[in-house]
Scaffold this active site. Structure first.
Site, PDB file in Angstrom:
ATOM      1  N   HIS A 132       0.811  -1.226   0.000  1.00  0.00           N
ATOM      2  CA  HIS A 132       0.000   0.000   0.000  1.00  0.00           C
ATOM      3  C   HIS A 132       0.847   1.280   0.000  1.00  0.00           C
ATOM      4  O   HIS A 132       0.563   2.237   0.732  1.00  0.00           O
ATOM      5  CB  HIS A 132      -0.958   0.006   1.190  1.00  0.00           C
ATOM      6  CG  HIS A 132      -2.029  -1.041   1.122  1.00  0.00           C
ATOM      7  ND1 HIS A 132      -2.530  -1.543  -0.056  1.00  0.00           N
ATOM      8  CD2 HIS A 132      -2.719  -1.686   2.116  1.00  0.00           C
ATOM      9  CE1 HIS A 132      -3.474  -2.440   0.205  1.00  0.00           C
ATOM     10  NE2 HIS A 132      -3.607  -2.549   1.508  1.00  0.00           N
ATOM     11  N   HIS A 206      -9.601   2.238   0.400  1.00  0.00           N
ATOM     12  CA  HIS A 206      -9.546   1.104   1.323  1.00  0.00           C
ATOM     13  C   HIS A 206     -10.582   1.214   2.443  1.00  0.00           C
ATOM     14  O   HIS A 206     -10.269   0.932   3.604  1.00  0.00           O
ATOM     15  CB  HIS A 206      -8.135   0.962   1.886  1.00  0.00           C
ATOM     16  CG  HIS A 206      -7.777  -0.421   2.345  1.00  0.00           C
ATOM     17  ND1 HIS A 206      -8.564  -1.158   3.209  1.00  0.00           N
ATOM     18  CD2 HIS A 206      -6.720  -1.216   2.053  1.00  0.00           C
ATOM     19  CE1 HIS A 206      -7.995  -2.324   3.431  1.00  0.00           C
ATOM     20  NE2 HIS A 206      -6.870  -2.393   2.733  1.00  0.00           N
ATOM     21  N   GLU A 345     -11.435  -3.550  -2.757  1.00  0.00           N
ATOM     22  CA  GLU A 345     -10.473  -2.587  -3.303  1.00  0.00           C
ATOM     23  C   GLU A 345     -10.321  -2.821  -4.800  1.00  0.00           C
ATOM     24  O   GLU A 345      -9.757  -3.833  -5.219  1.00  0.00           O
ATOM     25  CB  GLU A 345      -9.122  -2.763  -2.603  1.00  0.00           C
ATOM     26  CG  GLU A 345      -9.188  -2.653  -1.097  1.00  0.00           C
ATOM     27  CD  GLU A 345      -8.094  -3.471  -0.419  1.00  0.00           C
ATOM     28  OE1 GLU A 345      -6.911  -3.138  -0.599  1.00  0.00           O
ATOM     29  OE2 GLU A 345      -8.413  -4.445   0.274  1.00  0.00           O
TER      30      GLU A 345
HETATM   31  C1  GLA Z   1      -5.226  -5.307   1.927  1.00  0.00           C
HETATM   32  C2  GLA Z   1      -4.256  -6.416   1.991  1.00  0.00           C
HETATM   33  C3  GLA Z   1      -4.425  -7.133   3.285  1.00  0.00           C
HETATM   34  C4  GLA Z   1      -4.219  -6.187   4.446  1.00  0.00           C
HETATM   35  C5  GLA Z   1      -5.166  -5.037   4.297  1.00  0.00           C
HETATM   36  C6  GLA Z   1      -4.896  -3.979   5.339  1.00  0.00           C
HETATM   37  O1  GLA Z   1      -6.495  -5.772   1.812  1.00  0.00           O
HETATM   38  O2  GLA Z   1      -4.371  -7.314   0.917  1.00  0.00           O
HETATM   39  O3  GLA Z   1      -3.528  -8.199   3.380  1.00  0.00           O
HETATM   40  O4  GLA Z   1      -2.911  -5.721   4.450  1.00  0.00           O
HETATM   41  O5  GLA Z   1      -5.043  -4.450   3.038  1.00  0.00           O
HETATM   42  O6  GLA Z   1      -4.752  -4.498   6.621  1.00  0.00           O
END
Ligand code: GLA
Length: 381
Positions: A132, A206, A345
């Site tokens: 991220h 997110h 997402e």
């Molecule tokens: C995304 C990732 C997860 C986790 C979340 C945040 O969905 O794929 O593994 O890191 O973000 O916690």
């Protein structure tokens, strides 16, 4: 009084302004202070309302969606997203609640990729991998925010310029994300970016949802439909193996409406690696050009709330809140236990800079990055 206040407006004025907008019975936008970051930057919260009472609150810090009030089948409003009450809680360690994600949504293996013959090293912040956008991704910076009101919608334009080398990425990236709340109960995200050097870009949002209402239990009873015949299996560190696998006969087949909890505890290697659902689904795309196509539909039976997701993106990370473990205390003192929220997402596939067979995430000078995602809210009897 004009409901959009300038930056010097006091908290009192902002509240009066919002009331005026509400009294008109239509939508509106108002701004209030929301604290100061540990770096000393002032943060504001923008409150956007549509004509049907849907209320969205957004921070200019990380573009974070703080709350989203949506009616249930009897018209009762509830906040359907997870989050915190204070800026300090977001800064101290949020699992990306409600945030804009950039430069790259999801993981890049070992924080390394090679582009045009040169190898770049990114910040690693998730075991061996980059997640991220790194240590200080787009979720942790203050964006410039400009609210707007149109005949049938209200919104916020967010701008951030990511300097060359930030978190290890090449090039200065100018990103604009527009949040639009329409009177058709749609929340639209329009992403735009340009760069002065070739760089990976993969922006997403997110928000964690609980359509029964924030804090009202786990999300295992939500009924999900995904418009995806295939998904990208991962290794034990959640990096795609490169395979594109059919969902047929697996717990990843959501082509017909299925409760999140129906198969989540099956003895399945992919569910073990993800600790549940934490996977990129390859969206079915017809010959639609660049228009958003239906990616997901989520129905919550007790409230009747429905959320539909449409996107121009090729992928969707369906995350079932597996890392929530009861250690975070959120809004109104709610404790976020295991799987108290889910995320949808929209994105390009994880680790694309290292997977030449995946759709490219490289933006070059002179090109424009454009992406659109729509969350539409409604009810079902
Ligand atoms: C995304 C990732 C997860 C986790 C979340 C945040 O969905 O794929 O593994 O890191 O973000 O916690």
């Amino acid at each position: 009084m004009h409901p959009i206040l300038d930056r010097r407006a006091s908290r009192w004025l902002a509240i009066v302004s919002l009331s005026a907008a509400c009294a008109r019975g239509g939508g509106g936008v108002a701004r209030e202070p929301f604290g100061t970051t540990h770096r000393g930057e002032a943060v504001s919260v923008y409150t956007l309302k549509n004509a049907h009472g849907i209320e969205l609150r957004v921070l200019d810090y990380g573009g974070i969606i703080l709350s989203l009030q949506v009616p249930d089948r009897s018209g009762r409003l509830d906040d359907v997203v997870l989050g915190f009450d204070s800026l300090g809680d977001y800064e101290r360690g949020s699992p990306y609640f409600g945030a804009l994600i950039g430069r790259y949504g999801n993981r890049i293996a070992r924080g390394r990729f090679t582009l045009d013959g040169r190898t770049y090293t990114l910040a690693t912040n998730n075991g061996p991998n980059h997640l991220h956008g790194g240590v200080r991704g787009f979720d942790k910076v203050v964006w410039t925010a400009a609210p707007f009101e149109r005949g049938d919608s209200v919104g916020l334009v967010l701008n951030y310029t990511s300097p060359d080398g930030e978190e290890g990425y090449p090039g200065t990236l100018r990103a604009t994300v527009t949040y639009t709340l329409t009177n058709a109960n749609q929340l639209i995200f329009d992403y735009h970016a340009t760069t002065d050097r070739a760089t990976p870009v993969n922006l997403t949002q997110h928000s964690y949802f609980n359509l029964a209402g924030d804090g009202k239990g786990d999300i295992l009873g939500h009924v999900v439909t995904l418009n995806a015949d295939r998904f990208t299996p991962v290794d034990s560190t959640l990096i795609p193996t490169g395979e594109i696998r059919s969902v047929a006969g697996t717990p990843f087949d959501f082509r017909t409406p299925t409760a999140i909890g129906a198969r989540i505890d099956r003895d399945d290697e992919q569910l073990r690696y993800g600790r549940g659902y934490d996977h990129n689904f390859v969206l079915n795309k017809g010959a639609t050009g660049n228009e958003p196509t239906l990616a997901a539909r989520v129905y919550e039976p007790t409230s009747g709330r429905v959320m539909e997701v449409a996107t121009t993106e090729p992928g969707l990370q369906f995350y079932s809140g597996n890392f929530l473990d009861g250690t975070l205390q959120g809004k109104r003192g709610v404790v976020y236990r295991h799987r108290y929220g889910f995320a949808m997402e929209t994105q390009h596939f994880p680790d694309s800079p290292n997977k030449p067979a995946f759709p490219s995430t490289i933006l070059r000078p002179g090109e424009e990055y454009r992406s659109r995602t729509i969350y539409r809210f409604g009810v079902q009897p």
